[in-house]
Design a protein around this motif. Structure first.
Motif, PDB file in Angstrom:
ATOM      1  N   PHE A 191       0.812  -1.219   0.000  1.00 31.35           N
ATOM      2  CA  PHE A 191       0.000   0.000   0.000  1.00 31.35           C
ATOM      3  C   PHE A 191       0.843   1.266   0.000  1.00 31.35           C
ATOM      4  CE2 PHE A 191      -3.624  -2.681   0.715  1.00 31.35           C
ATOM      5  CZ  PHE A 191      -4.665  -1.954   0.175  1.00 31.35           C
ATOM      6  N   SER A 192       2.051   1.219   0.520  1.00 31.96           N
ATOM      7  CA  SER A 192       2.921   2.386   0.399  1.00 31.96           C
ATOM      8  C   SER A 192       3.302   2.603  -1.060  1.00 31.96           C
ATOM      9  CB  SER A 192       4.167   2.229   1.272  1.00 31.96           C
ATOM     10  OG  SER A 192       4.920   1.084   0.904  1.00 31.96           O
ATOM     11  N   THR A 193       3.569   1.513  -1.772  1.00 28.53           N
ATOM     12  CA  THR A 193       3.876   1.610  -3.206  1.00 28.53           C
ATOM     13  C   THR A 193       2.663   2.094  -3.985  1.00 28.53           C
ATOM     14  OG1 THR A 193       5.448  -0.237  -3.002  1.00 28.53           O
ATOM     15  CG2 THR A 193       4.705   0.336  -5.209  1.00 28.53           C
ATOM     16  N   ALA A 194       1.496   1.522  -3.696  1.00 34.22           N
ATOM     17  CA  ALA A 194       0.273   1.909  -4.403  1.00 34.22           C
ATOM     18  C   ALA A 194      -0.070   3.375  -4.156  1.00 34.22           C
ATOM     19  CB  ALA A 194      -0.885   1.013  -3.961  1.00 34.22           C
ATOM     20  N   THR A 195       0.083   3.829  -2.921  1.00 32.33           N
ATOM     21  CA  THR A 195      -0.223   5.230  -2.605  1.00 32.33           C
ATOM     22  C   THR A 195       0.735   6.172  -3.312  1.00 32.33           C
ATOM     23  OG1 THR A 195      -1.038   4.549  -0.426  1.00 32.33           O
ATOM     24  CG2 THR A 195      -0.549   6.881  -0.731  1.00 32.33           C
ATOM     25  N   SER A 196       2.006   5.795  -3.367  1.00 34.48           N
ATOM     26  CA  SER A 196       2.990   6.627  -4.058  1.00 34.48           C
ATOM     27  C   SER A 196       2.639   6.776  -5.534  1.00 34.48           C
ATOM     28  CB  SER A 196       4.390   6.014  -3.916  1.00 34.48           C
ATOM     29  OG  SER A 196       5.351   6.772  -4.625  1.00 34.48           O
ATOM     30  N   LEU A 197       2.294   5.675  -6.181  1.00 34.46           N
ATOM     31  CA  LEU A 197       1.936   5.728  -7.602  1.00 34.46           C
ATOM     32  C   LEU A 197       0.650   6.526  -7.820  1.00 34.46           C
ATOM     33  CD1 LEU A 197       2.764   2.068  -8.711  1.00 34.46           C
ATOM     34  CD2 LEU A 197       4.011   4.150  -9.283  1.00 34.46           C
ATOM     35  N   ALA A 198      -0.311   6.358  -6.915  1.00 32.73           N
ATOM     36  CA  ALA A 198      -1.573   7.087  -7.056  1.00 32.73           C
ATOM     37  C   ALA A 198      -1.373   8.594  -6.921  1.00 32.73           C
ATOM     38  CB  ALA A 198      -2.569   6.595  -6.004  1.00 32.73           C
ATOM     39  N   LEU A 199      -0.514   9.004  -5.986  1.00 31.17           N
ATOM     40  CA  LEU A 199      -0.300  10.430  -5.752  1.00 31.17           C
ATOM     41  C   LEU A 199       0.551  11.084  -6.836  1.00 31.17           C
ATOM     42  CD1 LEU A 199       0.309  10.465  -1.880  1.00 31.17           C
ATOM     43  CD2 LEU A 199      -1.721  11.250  -3.111  1.00 31.17           C
ATOM     44  N   THR A 200       1.431  10.321  -7.460  1.00 32.69           N
ATOM     45  CA  THR A 200       2.291  10.911  -8.487  1.00 32.69           C
ATOM     46  C   THR A 200       1.635  10.871  -9.862  1.00 32.69           C
ATOM     47  OG1 THR A 200       3.440   8.770  -8.726  1.00 32.69           O
ATOM     48  CG2 THR A 200       4.450  10.412  -7.287  1.00 32.69           C
ATOM     49  N   ARG A 201       0.945   9.794 -10.200  1.00 35.36           N
ATOM     50  CA  ARG A 201       0.336   9.686 -11.541  1.00 35.36           C
ATOM     51  C   ARG A 201      -0.999  10.394 -11.640  1.00 35.36           C
ATOM     52  NH1 ARG A 201       5.042   7.170 -10.692  1.00 35.36           N
ATOM     53  NH2 ARG A 201       5.778   6.054 -12.529  1.00 35.36           N
ATOM     54  N   LYS A 202      -1.812  10.288 -10.580  1.00 35.73           N
ATOM     55  CA  LYS A 202      -3.139  10.923 -10.575  1.00 35.73           C
ATOM     56  C   LYS A 202      -3.989  10.475 -11.759  1.00 35.73           C
ATOM     57  CE  LYS A 202      -1.654  15.118  -8.135  1.00 35.73           C
ATOM     58  NZ  LYS A 202      -0.220  14.794  -7.993  1.00 35.73           N
ATOM     59  N   GLN A 203      -3.933   9.173 -12.064  1.00 34.05           N
ATOM     60  CA  GLN A 203      -4.717   8.604 -13.162  1.00 34.05           C
ATOM     61  C   GLN A 203      -5.421   7.350 -12.660  1.00 34.05           C
ATOM     62  OE1 GLN A 203      -1.879   7.808 -16.253  1.00 34.05           O
ATOM     63  NE2 GLN A 203      -1.568   9.971 -16.759  1.00 34.05           N
ATOM     64  N   TRP A 204      -6.719   7.238 -12.971  1.00 37.66           N
ATOM     65  CA  TRP A 204      -7.470   6.058 -12.536  1.00 37.66           C
ATOM     66  C   TRP A 204      -6.922   4.781 -13.156  1.00 37.66           C
ATOM     67  CZ3 TRP A 204     -10.043   6.576  -8.382  1.00 37.66           C
ATOM     68  CH2 TRP A 204     -10.686   7.769  -8.073  1.00 37.66           C
ATOM     69  N   THR A 205      -6.356   4.886 -14.358  1.00 38.46           N
ATOM     70  CA  THR A 205      -5.811   3.706 -15.021  1.00 38.46           C
ATOM     71  C   THR A 205      -4.596   3.151 -14.283  1.00 38.46           C
ATOM     72  OG1 THR A 205      -4.536   5.197 -16.461  1.00 38.46           O
ATOM     73  CG2 THR A 205      -6.631   4.335 -17.310  1.00 38.46           C
ATOM     74  N   VAL A 206      -4.002   3.949 -13.425  1.00 43.11           N
ATOM     75  CA  VAL A 206      -2.891   3.487 -12.584  1.00 43.11           C
ATOM     76  C   VAL A 206      -3.395   3.171 -11.176  1.00 43.11           C
ATOM     77  CG1 VAL A 206      -0.685   4.129 -11.511  1.00 43.11           C
ATOM     78  CG2 VAL A 206      -1.163   4.791 -13.876  1.00 43.11           C
ATOM     79  N   THR A 207      -4.210   4.062 -10.625  1.00 45.75           N
ATOM     80  CA  THR A 207      -4.647   3.929  -9.239  1.00 45.75           C
ATOM     81  C   THR A 207      -5.471   2.671  -8.995  1.00 45.75           C
ATOM     82  OG1 THR A 207      -4.664   6.338  -8.983  1.00 45.75           O
ATOM     83  CG2 THR A 207      -5.925   5.056  -7.384  1.00 45.75           C
ATOM     84  N   VAL A 208      -6.416   2.389  -9.867  1.00 45.73           N
ATOM     85  CA  VAL A 208      -7.308   1.240  -9.648  1.00 45.73           C
ATOM     86  C   VAL A 208      -6.547  -0.098  -9.710  1.00 45.73           C
ATOM     87  CG1 VAL A 208      -9.276  -0.045 -10.565  1.00 45.73           C
ATOM     88  CG2 VAL A 208      -9.394   2.445 -10.387  1.00 45.73           C
ATOM     89  N   PRO A 209      -5.762  -0.371 -10.761  1.00 44.18           N
ATOM     90  CA  PRO A 209      -5.051  -1.659 -10.789  1.00 44.18           C
ATOM     91  C   PRO A 209      -4.058  -1.832  -9.644  1.00 44.18           C
ATOM     92  CG  PRO A 209      -5.077  -0.652 -12.968  1.00 44.18           C
ATOM     93  CD  PRO A 209      -5.566   0.386 -12.018  1.00 44.18           C
ATOM     94  N   ILE A 210      -3.299  -0.775  -9.325  1.00 39.74           N
ATOM     95  CA  ILE A 210      -2.287  -0.913  -8.282  1.00 39.74           C
ATOM     96  C   ILE A 210      -2.928  -1.078  -6.909  1.00 39.74           C
ATOM     97  CG2 ILE A 210      -1.950   1.525  -7.717  1.00 39.74           C
ATOM     98  CD1 ILE A 210       0.822  -1.097  -8.197  1.00 39.74           C
ATOM     99  N   THR A 211      -4.103  -0.466  -6.706  1.00 36.46           N
ATOM    100  CA  THR A 211      -4.809  -0.634  -5.430  1.00 36.46           C
ATOM    101  C   THR A 211      -5.398  -2.032  -5.313  1.00 36.46           C
ATOM    102  OG1 THR A 211      -5.342   1.731  -5.391  1.00 36.46           O
ATOM    103  CG2 THR A 211      -6.625   0.295  -3.955  1.00 36.46           C
ATOM    104  N   LEU A 212      -5.926  -2.555  -6.411  1.00 38.02           N
ATOM    105  CA  LEU A 212      -6.436  -3.936  -6.404  1.00 38.02           C
ATOM    106  C   LEU A 212      -5.313  -4.923  -6.108  1.00 38.02           C
ATOM    107  CD1 LEU A 212      -8.885  -3.875  -9.464  1.00 38.02           C
ATOM    108  CD2 LEU A 212      -9.484  -3.956  -7.036  1.00 38.02           C
ATOM    109  N   TRP A 213      -4.139  -4.662  -6.683  1.00 36.65           N
ATOM    110  CA  TRP A 213      -2.987  -5.529  -6.392  1.00 36.65           C
ATOM    111  C   TRP A 213      -2.629  -5.471  -4.911  1.00 36.65           C
ATOM    112  CZ3 TRP A 213       1.756  -3.364  -4.738  1.00 36.65           C
ATOM    113  CH2 TRP A 213       2.749  -4.316  -4.470  1.00 36.65           C
ATOM    114  N   ALA A 214      -2.563  -4.270  -4.358  1.00 38.26           N
ATOM    115  CA  ALA A 214      -2.202  -4.121  -2.948  1.00 38.26           C
ATOM    116  C   ALA A 214      -3.217  -4.820  -2.046  1.00 38.26           C
ATOM    117  CB  ALA A 214      -2.099  -2.639  -2.589  1.00 38.26           C
ATOM    118  N   GLY A 215      -4.508  -4.685  -2.380  1.00 32.39           N
ATOM    119  CA  GLY A 215      -5.530  -5.378  -1.611  1.00 32.39           C
ATOM    120  C   GLY A 215      -5.393  -6.895  -1.698  1.00 32.39           C
ATOM    121  N   SER A 216      -4.992  -7.389  -2.864  1.00 28.05           N
ATOM    122  CA  SER A 216      -4.782  -8.827  -3.046  1.00 28.05           C
ATOM    123  C   SER A 216      -3.629  -9.324  -2.180  1.00 28.05           C
ATOM    124  CB  SER A 216      -4.499  -9.137  -4.513  1.00 28.05           C
ATOM    125  OG  SER A 216      -5.597  -8.792  -5.330  1.00 28.05           O
ATOM    126  N   VAL A 217      -2.602  -8.494  -2.040  1.00 30.43           N
ATOM    127  CA  VAL A 217      -1.478  -8.862  -1.168  1.00 30.43           C
ATOM    128  C   VAL A 217      -1.966  -9.012   0.272  1.00 30.43           C
ATOM    129  CG1 VAL A 217       0.702  -8.068  -0.155  1.00 30.43           C
ATOM    130  CG2 VAL A 217       0.311  -7.829  -2.610  1.00 30.43           C
TER     131      VAL A 217
END
Length: 256
Positions: A191-217
């Motif tokens: 989730f630290s990785t996912a949050t970093s990507l979400a805050l820097t990219r600010k794109q749903w196409t990045v935020t949604v997949p990376i958050t789903l991955w983090a939740g799966s972990v």
């Protein structure tokens, strides 16, 4: 005519994009969100620590491991409602034989995926002389470092035994490695990785997949019998908090 139509479409798309609200938060909003996430850790501590904190040597003793884990004395908190919720939910998620290769690989990806993100960002930045991607690499590294520092500190502070040590008859882990349980280090890292990507990219196409991955972990850590649900919740909160702190600190480093 086709060229004119294409130009009209491009102009229309540009106008729509300009009218869409940008994903930016004021300093006041960021502070309020950070405070909220810190508060989210508290229920994890109240639920998770009261009932399960006692010496490892007792949890590992022969006498204890051969007790009926359902009839533990209430002084250990096994019959408290908050503890019952935690272990009962984990018992439903963790199978008798957690043999899913998918869950194992998802869990392991918490180590290599963040490293791959940093290497990819830095490599792209160096090859193309792209200052923005170099900064992304710095921010991801800073964020992950903060998250792991907080996670290790909380583990040592609360020293919570792993669920299979407290309930050996109910929880069946993928392996019996020891170490404090709260919070989940894998989940924090994800989730630290996912949050970093979400805050820097600010794109749903990045935020949604990376958050789903983090939740799966996080789910995989429960499936594999390595963490309580409150450990995972604590890891989620710690990861998001570290992401916000890493974003702020990187801004200070670059003089934003």
């Amino acid at each position: 005519m086709q060229t004119v139509a294409a130009n009209d479409i491009s102009k229309s798309v540009w106008v729509i994009e300009e009218q869409l609200p940008s994903v930016h938060f004021s300093l006041k909003t960021r502070r309020a969100l950070l405070h909220l996430l810190v508060v989210l850790i508290l229920p994890c501590l109240v639920w998770g620590q009261k009932g399960y904190k006692y010496p490892y040597k007792y949890a590992n003793s022969y006498q204890y491991q051969h007790q009926d884990s359902l009839s533990l004395p209430s002084s250990l908190g096994a019959n408290d409602n908050h503890c019952r919720f935690d272990i009962n939910l984990l018992d439903k998620i963790n199978p008798d034989t957690p043999a899913s290769q998918y869950q194992k690989q998802i869990s392991n990806s918490a180590y290599w995926l963040p490293a791959a993100v940093v290497v990819g960002e830095l490599g792209y930045g160096l090859i193309n002389n792209d200052a923005l991607n170099k900064r992304y690499a710095v921010e991801t590294t800073v964020t992950v470092g903060i998250g792991q520092a907080i996670s290790i500190g909380l583990k040592q502070l609360f020293n919570r035994p792993r669920p299979f040590m407290t309930f050996p008859d109910r929880i069946h882990p993928i392996n019996y490695g020891t170490g404090p349980s709260f919070p989940s280090g894998h989940t924090t890292l994800a989730f630290s990785t996912a949050t970093s990507l979400a805050l820097t990219r600010k794109q749903w196409t990045v935020t949604v997949p990376i958050t789903l991955w983090a939740g799966s972990v996080g789910y995989s850590r429960m499936y594999l019998g390595r963490h309580y649900p409150t450990d995972v919740l604590g890891g989620i909160a710690t990861g998001i908090v570290s992401g916000i702190l890493g974003h702020w600190l990187t801004g200070r480093i670059y003089g934003d």
